[in-house]
Motif scaffolding. Structure first.
Motif, PDB file in Angstrom:
ATOM      1  N   SER A  60     -45.009  10.152  25.375  1.00 19.02           N
ATOM      2  CA  SER A  60     -44.865  11.584  25.120  1.00 19.02           C
ATOM      3  C   SER A  60     -46.134  12.097  24.447  1.00 19.02           C
ATOM      4  O   SER A  60     -46.823  11.352  23.743  1.00 19.02           O
ATOM      5  CB  SER A  60     -43.657  11.860  24.218  1.00 19.02           C
ATOM      6  OG  SER A  60     -42.456  11.455  24.838  1.00 19.02           O
ATOM      7  N   ALA A  61     -46.424  13.359  24.665  1.00 15.94           N
ATOM      8  CA  ALA A  61     -47.650  13.951  24.122  1.00 15.94           C
ATOM      9  C   ALA A  61     -47.308  15.054  23.136  1.00 15.94           C
ATOM     10  O   ALA A  61     -46.595  16.000  23.474  1.00 15.94           O
ATOM     11  CB  ALA A  61     -48.507  14.513  25.250  1.00 15.94           C
ATOM     12  N   ASN A  62     -47.805  14.918  21.902  1.00 12.57           N
ATOM     13  CA  ASN A  62     -47.704  15.993  20.919  1.00 12.57           C
ATOM     14  C   ASN A  62     -48.902  16.905  21.133  1.00 12.57           C
ATOM     15  O   ASN A  62     -50.050  16.465  21.040  1.00 12.57           O
ATOM     16  CB  ASN A  62     -47.709  15.423  19.501  1.00 12.57           C
ATOM     17  CG  ASN A  62     -46.550  14.480  19.269  1.00 12.57           C
ATOM     18  OD1 ASN A  62     -45.394  14.860  19.373  1.00 12.57           O
ATOM     19  ND2 ASN A  62     -46.858  13.215  18.972  1.00 12.57           N
ATOM     20  N   VAL A  63     -48.652  18.168  21.420  1.00  7.48           N
ATOM     21  CA  VAL A  63     -49.694  19.096  21.821  1.00  7.48           C
ATOM     22  C   VAL A  63     -49.702  20.314  20.901  1.00  7.48           C
ATOM     23  O   VAL A  63     -48.648  20.883  20.598  1.00  7.48           O
ATOM     24  CB  VAL A  63     -49.481  19.564  23.281  1.00  7.48           C
ATOM     25  CG1 VAL A  63     -50.530  20.593  23.688  1.00  7.48           C
ATOM     26  CG2 VAL A  63     -49.508  18.372  24.231  1.00  7.48           C
ATOM     27  N   THR A  64     -50.882  20.706  20.438  1.00  5.38           N
ATOM     28  CA  THR A  64     -50.999  21.949  19.681  1.00  5.38           C
ATOM     29  C   THR A  64     -51.237  23.095  20.656  1.00  5.38           C
ATOM     30  O   THR A  64     -52.051  22.996  21.567  1.00  5.38           O
ATOM     31  CB  THR A  64     -52.156  21.894  18.671  1.00  5.38           C
ATOM     32  OG1 THR A  64     -53.377  21.581  19.357  1.00  5.38           O
ATOM     33  CG2 THR A  64     -51.904  20.840  17.603  1.00  5.38           C
ATOM     34  N   LEU A  65     -50.511  24.188  20.463  1.00  3.52           N
ATOM     35  CA  LEU A  65     -50.684  25.406  21.251  1.00  3.52           C
ATOM     36  C   LEU A  65     -51.349  26.422  20.337  1.00  3.52           C
ATOM     37  O   LEU A  65     -50.695  27.045  19.496  1.00  3.52           O
ATOM     38  CB  LEU A  65     -49.332  25.904  21.769  1.00  3.52           C
ATOM     39  CG  LEU A  65     -48.551  24.907  22.644  1.00  3.52           C
ATOM     40  CD1 LEU A  65     -47.225  25.514  23.098  1.00  3.52           C
ATOM     41  CD2 LEU A  65     -49.373  24.463  23.849  1.00  3.52           C
ATOM     42  N   ALA A  66     -52.648  26.557  20.493  1.00  3.78           N
ATOM     43  CA  ALA A  66     -53.493  27.198  19.487  1.00  3.78           C
ATOM     44  C   ALA A  66     -53.009  28.570  19.038  1.00  3.78           C
ATOM     45  O   ALA A  66     -52.736  28.793  17.856  1.00  3.78           O
ATOM     46  CB  ALA A  66     -54.924  27.294  20.005  1.00  3.78           C
ATOM     47  N   PHE A  67     -52.915  29.526  19.947  1.00  8.26           N
ATOM     48  CA  PHE A  67     -52.627  30.901  19.556  1.00  8.26           C
ATOM     49  C   PHE A  67     -51.133  31.172  19.373  1.00  8.26           C
ATOM     50  O   PHE A  67     -50.759  32.175  18.779  1.00  8.26           O
ATOM     51  CB  PHE A  67     -53.233  31.872  20.566  1.00  8.26           C
ATOM     52  CG  PHE A  67     -54.731  31.953  20.464  1.00  8.26           C
ATOM     53  CD1 PHE A  67     -55.334  32.814  19.567  1.00  8.26           C
ATOM     54  CD2 PHE A  67     -55.539  31.150  21.247  1.00  8.26           C
ATOM     55  CE1 PHE A  67     -56.719  32.880  19.458  1.00  8.26           C
ATOM     56  CE2 PHE A  67     -56.921  31.204  21.144  1.00  8.26           C
ATOM     57  CZ  PHE A  67     -57.509  32.069  20.246  1.00  8.26           C
ATOM     58  N   ALA A  68     -50.295  30.286  19.858  1.00  9.69           N
ATOM     59  CA  ALA A  68     -48.857  30.395  19.588  1.00  9.69           C
ATOM     60  C   ALA A  68     -48.512  29.794  18.231  1.00  9.69           C
ATOM     61  O   ALA A  68     -47.381  29.932  17.762  1.00  9.69           O
ATOM     62  CB  ALA A  68     -48.055  29.699  20.688  1.00  9.69           C
TER      63      ALA A  68
END
Length: 351
Positions: A60-68
Motif C-alpha cells: 500500500s502507498a501512503n500518499v500526500t495530496l499537497a493542496f488538499a
C-alpha cells in the motif's frame, strides 16, 4: 473506493522555463521498467495533487495530496482511504505556492508517518500521524519563510533531514521532535535567482550508503552529501547534471542507480552511478507531472531446474516502482498513482 472530500479552490502553478537536454541512450544489462499501469486517479480541481510517497510492507502507498492537505493510503487495487487532514490555515503565506501544502512523507518502522507541512506560519514544520491515521500533531517547527519539501528519516541516528526548496538548504531535526538546525547549505542547494516566478532549490531527499542525497530542481542536479562520523555534513558532491525539472527520486538497489521524477519534463529518468541518464517512463505511459518515486522489494521463491531431476528453489527478487503525478505542468491534467515492474537487465525476457 473512498470518496475524497472536494475543495473549493483550484491550485494554480506557474511553470518555469527549462532547456531540454538529450539524455544518453539506455544501456544493455541495466535496470528497466515494464508493465506500467495507473492504479489510482485523483481530482486536480479538488487539490488532490499527489506529491510524495511512503510505502507500507504490504505494498500500500501512503500518499500526500499537497493542496488538499491530506494523507491517503492507496491499496494495491487502487482504493484510497483518508488517513489524516492537516489543519486549515486562514491566511497561508507559503513561499512560492501561497497556499498551505503537505509535501514530503516518511514511514518509521513502527508504522508512524511523518509529513512536512508548509504554511508560511508557525504551522510550518514536521507533523506526526499514527500508523492508522487520525489527528496530526506538530513535532517540529521550521521558519515561516521556509518551504520544507523532501523528507528523509534516519532511525539509526534518530534524525530527520528536510530539503528546504525556498531557502536552499537541508535542515536536521531530532526524531522525537524539537529544534531544527541547518545541517547543509551552499550554492549547490539554492534556487536560481533568475527563475524568480517559481524558485525551487533543494527538493527531493534520500539517505543512501552513508550519505544524504538531494535533488536541486532549478539547477537540474543530483547531489550527494556524506554524513561524517560525528554527524556533520561533508562536502557537497554533484553526481548528475542535466536532469530537467528533477523532483524527488528513489534508489533501485544497493548501488547508486536512481529513478528520478522529472516534473516539468513529464518523464522518469534512470540515473546511472556515473551520472549519465536515460528516460524510462513518459507521458503516454501515464505520467502527468511526476513528483516522486518509491521502490518496494519483495522476496519470493523461484523454481530453477538447471537439468536436475528435482527443481531447485532460489530466491526471486520482485521490485515494484511507484510514481506519483501531480498534474502541475502536464497538458493532460490527470493526477494519479502509477506502478511498474522494475527488472534487472539479466531478468528482462525471462520467466
Amino acid at each position: 473506493m473512498f470518496r475524497l472530500p472536494r475543495l473549493a479552490a483550484t491550485a494554480t502553478i506557474v511553470a518555469a522555463a527549462f532547456t531540454l537536454l538529450v539524455p544518453t541512450a539506455a544501456s544493455a544489462g541495466e535496470p528497466s521498467l515494464s508493465d506500467p499501469r495507473t492504479v489510482a486517479h485523483f481530482s486536480h480541481s479538488a487539490g488532490e495533487t499527489p506529491e510524495n510517497i511512503a510505502l507500507e510492507p504490504d505494498g500500500s502507498a501512503n500518499v500526500t495530496l499537497a493542496f488538499a492537505r491530506q494523507v491517503v493510503r492507496v491499496d494495491e487495487h487502487g482504493s484510497a482511504r483518508l488517513l489524516s487532514v492537516l489543519p486549515e490555515v486562514s491566511n497561508p503565506l507559503t513561499p512560492v505556492y501561497r497556499s498551505a501544502v503537505v509535501t514530503g512523507i516518511v514511514r518509521a518502522k513502527d508504522g508512524t508517518l511523518y509529513v512536512n507541512y508548509a504554511t508560511g506560519t508557525s504551522g510550518t514544520g514536521i507533523w506526526r500521524i499514527g500508523p492508522h491515521g487520525g489527528t496530526p500533531v506538530q513535532i517540529a517547527q521550521l521558519p515561516t519563510d521556509s518551504l520544507p519539501n523532501g523528507l528523509a528519516l534516519d532511525e539509526k541516528l534518530g534524525v530527520f533531514y528536510v530539503a528546504d526548496s525556498a531557502r536552499g538548504l537541508v535542515w536536521r531535526v531530532p526524531l522525537k521532535g524539537g529544534t531544527a538546525t541547518i545541517w547543509a547549505a551552499g550554492a549547490a542547494l539554492q534556487p536560481l535567482s533568475e527563475i524568480a516566478r517559481f524558485p525551487a532549490g533543494a527538493n527531493g531527499i534520500k539517505i543512501h550508503n552513508g550519505a544524504v542525497w538531494v535533488s536541486n530542481t532549478d539547477r537540474q542536479t543530483l547531489l550527494r552529501i556524506p554524513v561524517r562520523r560525528d554527524g556533520v555534513a561533508g562536502t557537497i558532491e554533484t553526481r548528475a547534471t542535466g536532469l530537467v525539472g528533477i523532483d524527488d527520486f528513489a534508489f533501485t538497489g544497493q548501488d547508486d542507480t536512481v529513478l528520478a521524477a522529472l516534473v516539468t519534463a513529464n518523464e522518469v529518468a534512470l540515473v546511472r552511478p556515473n551520472g549519465t541518464h536515460s528516460i524510462v517512463l513518459t507521458a503516454p505511459e501515464g505520467l502527468s507531472s511526476p513528483t516522486a518515486v518509491a521502490v518496494l522489494e519483495k522476496q519470493g521463491d523461484k523454481e530453477k531446474t538447471d537439468g536436475q531431476d528435482e527443481p531447485e528453489k532460489q530466491e526471486k527478487r520482485e521490485r515494484t516502482v511507484y510514481v506519483t503525478s501531480a498534474a502541475y505542468f502536464a497538458a493532460v491534467r490527470d493526477p494519479n498513482l502509477l506502478t511498474a515492474r522494475l527488472e534487472d537487465g539479466e531478468e528482462k525476457g525471462q520467466d
